[in-house]
Design an enzyme around this catalytic site. Structure first.
Site, PDB file in Angstrom:
ATOM      1  N   HIS A   1       9.154   3.533  -2.931  1.00 45.86           N
ATOM      2  CA  HIS A   1      10.326   4.310  -2.510  1.00 45.86           C
ATOM      3  C   HIS A   1      11.325   3.381  -1.810  1.00 45.86           C
ATOM      4  O   HIS A   1      12.524   3.383  -2.106  1.00 45.86           O
ATOM      5  CB  HIS A   1       9.863   5.447  -1.589  1.00 45.86           C
ATOM      6  CG  HIS A   1      10.824   6.580  -1.450  1.00 45.86           C
ATOM      7  ND1 HIS A   1      10.510   7.745  -0.802  1.00 45.86           N
ATOM      8  CD2 HIS A   1      12.106   6.741  -1.864  1.00 45.86           C
ATOM      9  CE1 HIS A   1      11.554   8.564  -0.832  1.00 45.86           C
ATOM     10  NE2 HIS A   1      12.538   7.971  -1.466  1.00 45.86           N
TER      11      HIS A   1
ATOM     12  N   HIS B   1       5.080   4.717  -0.568  1.00 43.07           N
ATOM     13  CA  HIS B   1       6.149   4.425   0.400  1.00 43.07           C
ATOM     14  C   HIS B   1       6.883   3.145   0.012  1.00 43.07           C
ATOM     15  O   HIS B   1       8.106   3.064   0.048  1.00 43.07           O
ATOM     16  CB  HIS B   1       5.571   4.216   1.804  1.00 43.07           C
ATOM     17  CG  HIS B   1       5.029   5.456   2.447  1.00 43.07           C
ATOM     18  ND1 HIS B   1       5.763   6.607   2.583  1.00 43.07           N
ATOM     19  CD2 HIS B   1       3.825   5.720   3.018  1.00 43.07           C
ATOM     20  CE1 HIS B   1       5.027   7.527   3.201  1.00 43.07           C
ATOM     21  NE2 HIS B   1       3.844   7.012   3.468  1.00 43.07           N
TER      22      HIS B   1
ATOM     23  N   HIS C   1      -1.278   5.564  -1.587  1.00 39.35           N
ATOM     24  CA  HIS C   1      -0.342   6.263  -0.705  1.00 39.35           C
ATOM     25  C   HIS C   1       0.719   5.288  -0.161  1.00 39.35           C
ATOM     26  O   HIS C   1       1.919   5.520  -0.285  1.00 39.35           O
ATOM     27  CB  HIS C   1      -1.146   6.906   0.429  1.00 39.35           C
ATOM     28  CG  HIS C   1      -0.335   7.620   1.465  1.00 39.35           C
ATOM     29  ND1 HIS C   1      -0.322   8.988   1.581  1.00 39.35           N
ATOM     30  CD2 HIS C   1       0.487   7.167   2.445  1.00 39.35           C
ATOM     31  CE1 HIS C   1       0.478   9.344   2.570  1.00 39.35           C
ATOM     32  NE2 HIS C   1       0.974   8.243   3.122  1.00 39.35           N
ATOM     33  N   GLU C   2       0.244   4.185   0.415  1.00 36.69           N
ATOM     34  CA  GLU C   2       1.190   3.222   1.001  1.00 36.69           C
ATOM     35  C   GLU C   2       2.073   2.585  -0.075  1.00 36.69           C
ATOM     36  O   GLU C   2       3.250   2.312   0.159  1.00 36.69           O
ATOM     37  CB  GLU C   2       0.452   2.137   1.798  1.00 36.69           C
ATOM     38  CG  GLU C   2      -0.421   2.645   2.954  1.00 36.69           C
ATOM     39  CD  GLU C   2       0.291   3.579   3.927  1.00 36.69           C
ATOM     40  OE1 GLU C   2       1.537   3.538   4.007  1.00 36.69           O
ATOM     41  OE2 GLU C   2      -0.396   4.383   4.593  1.00 36.69           O
TER      42      GLU C   2
HETATM   43 ZN   LIG Z   1       2.491   8.155   4.568  1.00 33.51          ZN
END
Ligand SMILES: [Zn+2]
Length: 626
Positions: free
Chosen positions: A419, A416, A412-413
């Site tokens: 991105h 980020h 998940h991290e």
């Molecule tokens: Zn998040």
């Protein structure tokens, strides 16, 4: 300041899933191999260098003075001022990142904490030195702006930034009006403040004796812990006792929430919006149809939720499903252990569907100390990605404890981080920070791709069932429960907009109606006791001004992106070039449309529902063969 909000409220709400306890830290920082600790020297070699850079930055704030009152006079002045603004904002973000991450390493140390507090002060100075910029930009007329672009083509780099300010023009008042609105701000936080003090501090929460003789104190945290009890009679009593207590204060809770709605009505009226929803969504330029389409889609797909509820009834072995049966876990949690190397390995394999370039960048992140992996004494709990050091690279804080959830959090991290990495690399600073509406898309996409990959590669049926069960639960809680909240929020505002008043009693009726529809009470799917209509009083999100719907839209968009990556060969390049690299070079909805995910249609929701059904197909096959 535009960038510092990067580690945002939305992220922090998603953090909840990845909370870890400091006590699990059994090694000191110096006992951990340096390759598993982030390297803050990439930002500043020493604290002294940080301090001298900070001093220079502070002095340079004087440079803004000469621009005051000039921005609508010439294209050159506007360009120079915005260039300075971006330079200084960028420096500030880097300084801030260093201090805050240094402090997060060990929150008990006072020097980094002091540095962070100094940064808060500097950030305030920065805001006040630059506070004239937005209002002055609003005084530039459309025709004038066209002339400015003609006179100074370099100004075009700021097009999106300027447009985002200028589109607010028709909702901006003359200076006297703006001053009144600013002064009213002192009252705006009151409903939420009162609700939060009342529900966190003053409400006399009950204590319940559980079947094992232990006492459970049922405040919000105690309720959410005990409602998942595997002993049915306990969880029934937990619901009855907790909601019974809230019900006694229905009038007070109602008055609090109505005060919040009245505040929203005030801003809607003075800012000349046609609805409270319209005003809230305009902040991020999201069309109202995105919100209403979401609600329509949830209703259209209730049969899929009912299918899930029937499956839940079957798996818990119940004759009749009650609303208090929603939280016990479907399958006994099965332990799936990973060390960091195994986690890195499985994440890279799962995300290899995003192509070589993506995996190469993951390698750089793992090999060059972007990640602070392990819990250590005093380290901040949870997990985050910080992409705000534009010229350097993103960082990740983890508290890796070796469970599947930790692997999922890391994926998940990394979503980020990638991105931020691609946007920082491909966009000028002014356009690098992606819109809040898109903040969770890359990250949840990674979670979904990871789960799909792991499911395809494990043989153990219990592990499979456990993973499928938790995936399914995410779909229920985000697609349906959050959308139900969003619908409640919309309807309560509409009641007030239609000139009717809101009482606690009316709010309970409204909520109960939605609960019965979503959970199929009339279809005989779930029994909903009238008392549970007070649940609205327990949800703090109704004070967040139409925020919750984004949990559902993020999940839909991510589900659609993941599906398209697996099905369509061209998608991975499109995703990297047009989504991950886009920053905020455009508004959120057109960016998503650019990769074939149109949030004004039902396609993304339909894809998520398709996925939900596939998960249930798989679970039923396993259960039938047991
Ligand atoms: Zn998040």
């Amino acid at each position: 300041m535009y960038k510092l909000i990067g580690v945002s409220i939305m992220l922090s709400l998603f953090f909840i899933i990845s909370q870890t306890v400091g006590s699990e830290a059994n090694r000191n920082r110096d006992q951990i191999e340096s390759k598993y600790k982030w390297n803050l020297e990439d930002l500043y070699k020493t604290n002294d260098i940080w301090r001298s850079e900070k001093g220079k930055m502070e002095k340079s704030l004087d440079k803004f003075k000469k621009f005051q009152g000039t921005l609508n006079k010439s294209a050159d002045e506007l360009y120079d001022c915005l260039s300075l603004l971006m330079d200084k904002d960028k420096e500030l973000s880097r300084l801030y990142s260093y201090a805050s991450m240094l402090s997060d390493q060990n929150t008990k140390e006072s020097i980094p904490l002091g540095m962070k507090q100094e940064m808060d002060q500097l950030a305030t100075k920065f805001s006040s030195a630059t506070s004239f910029i937005d209002p002055e930009i609003l005084t530039i007329t459309k025709i004038q702006m066209k002339e400015f672009y003609k006179a100074k083509p370099e100004l075009k780099i700021f097009t999106q930034f300027l447009d985002d300010i200028q589109r607010r023009r028709e909702h901006t008042l003359d200076p006297v009006g703006e001053k009144i609105i600013a002064n009213a701000g002192i009252m705006a936080g009151s409903p939420d403040d009162i609700y939060s003090i009342f529900s966190n501090a003053d409400l006399p929460y009950p204590t319940l004796k559980l079947s094992d003789g232990k006492d459970a104190y049922l405040d919000a945290a105690g309720y959410s812990l005990n409602r998942a009890s595997s002993i049915r009679d306990d969880r029934r009593k937990v619901f009855e006792t907790f909601f019974g207590t809230l019900k006694k204060f229905e009038r007070t809770f109602g008055t609090q929430l109505y005060a919040q709605v009245k505040k929203d009505m005030f801003y809607k009226n003075v800012r000349k919006y046609s609805s409270c929803l319209g005003r809230a969504l305009d902040a991020n330029n999201i069309p109202i149809s995105v919100y209403t389409t979401l609600i329509d889609n949830a209703h259209k797909n209730l049969p899929t939720l009912y299918r899930y509820l029937k499956l839940r009834k079957r798996m818990l072995g119940l004759d009749e499903l009650h609303y208090y049966d929603m939280y016990p876990s479907l399958v006994k949690k099965v332990n799936m252990d990973y060390n960091v190397k195994a986690a890195e390995d499985v994440i890279k394999k799962a995300l290899s569907v995003l192509g070589d370039d993506y995996v190469q960048t993951l390698n750089i992140a793992f090999d060059n100390r972007w990640i602070d992996m392990y819990p250590t004494p005093g380290k901040r709990s949870g997990a985050y990605s910080n992409g705000s050091a534009y010229d350097i690279h993103p960082y990740i804080l983890m508290n890796f404890n070796g469970k599947y959830d930790d692997v999922s959090t890391l994926a998940h991290e990394l979503g980020h981080t990638m991105h931020s990495f691609y946007s920082n690399k491909n966009q000028p600073y002014v356009n690098a920070d992606y819109p809040i509406f898109l903040a969770e898309v890359a990250s949840i996409t990674n979670e979904i791709l990871l789960a799909d990959y792991v499911l395809d590669h494990i043989k153990n049926q219990d592990k499979k069932l456990s993973l499928l069960g938790s995936q399914l639960e995410s779909y229920r809680t985000t697609l349906f429960r959050q959308t139900m909240f969003a619908e409640f929020e919309l309807k309560m505002h509409e009641i007030a907009e239609n000139g009717k008043s809101l009482t606690g009693d009316a709010l309970t009726k409204l909520y109960l109606g939605l609960l019965k529809t979503y959970y199929g009470a009339d279809e005989g799917i779930t029994k909903i006791e009238d008392l549970y209509g007070i649940e609205w009083a327990y949800i703090p999100h109704f004070y967040y001004n139409f925020y919750v719907f984004q949990y559902a839209t993020s999940y839909c968009a991510s589900s659609a992106v993941a599906e398209k990556i697996l099905q369509d060969k061209g998608m991975k390049n499109k995703f990297i070039k047009k989504f991950l690299s886009a920053g905020n070079s455009n508004y959120a909805i057109p960016i998503l449309k650019g990769v074939g995910v149109d949030m004004t249609t039902s396609e993304p929701f339909d894809l998520a529902i398709k996925k939900m059904n596939i998960i249930m197909d798989k679970m039923e096959i396993i259960l039938d063969n047991k």
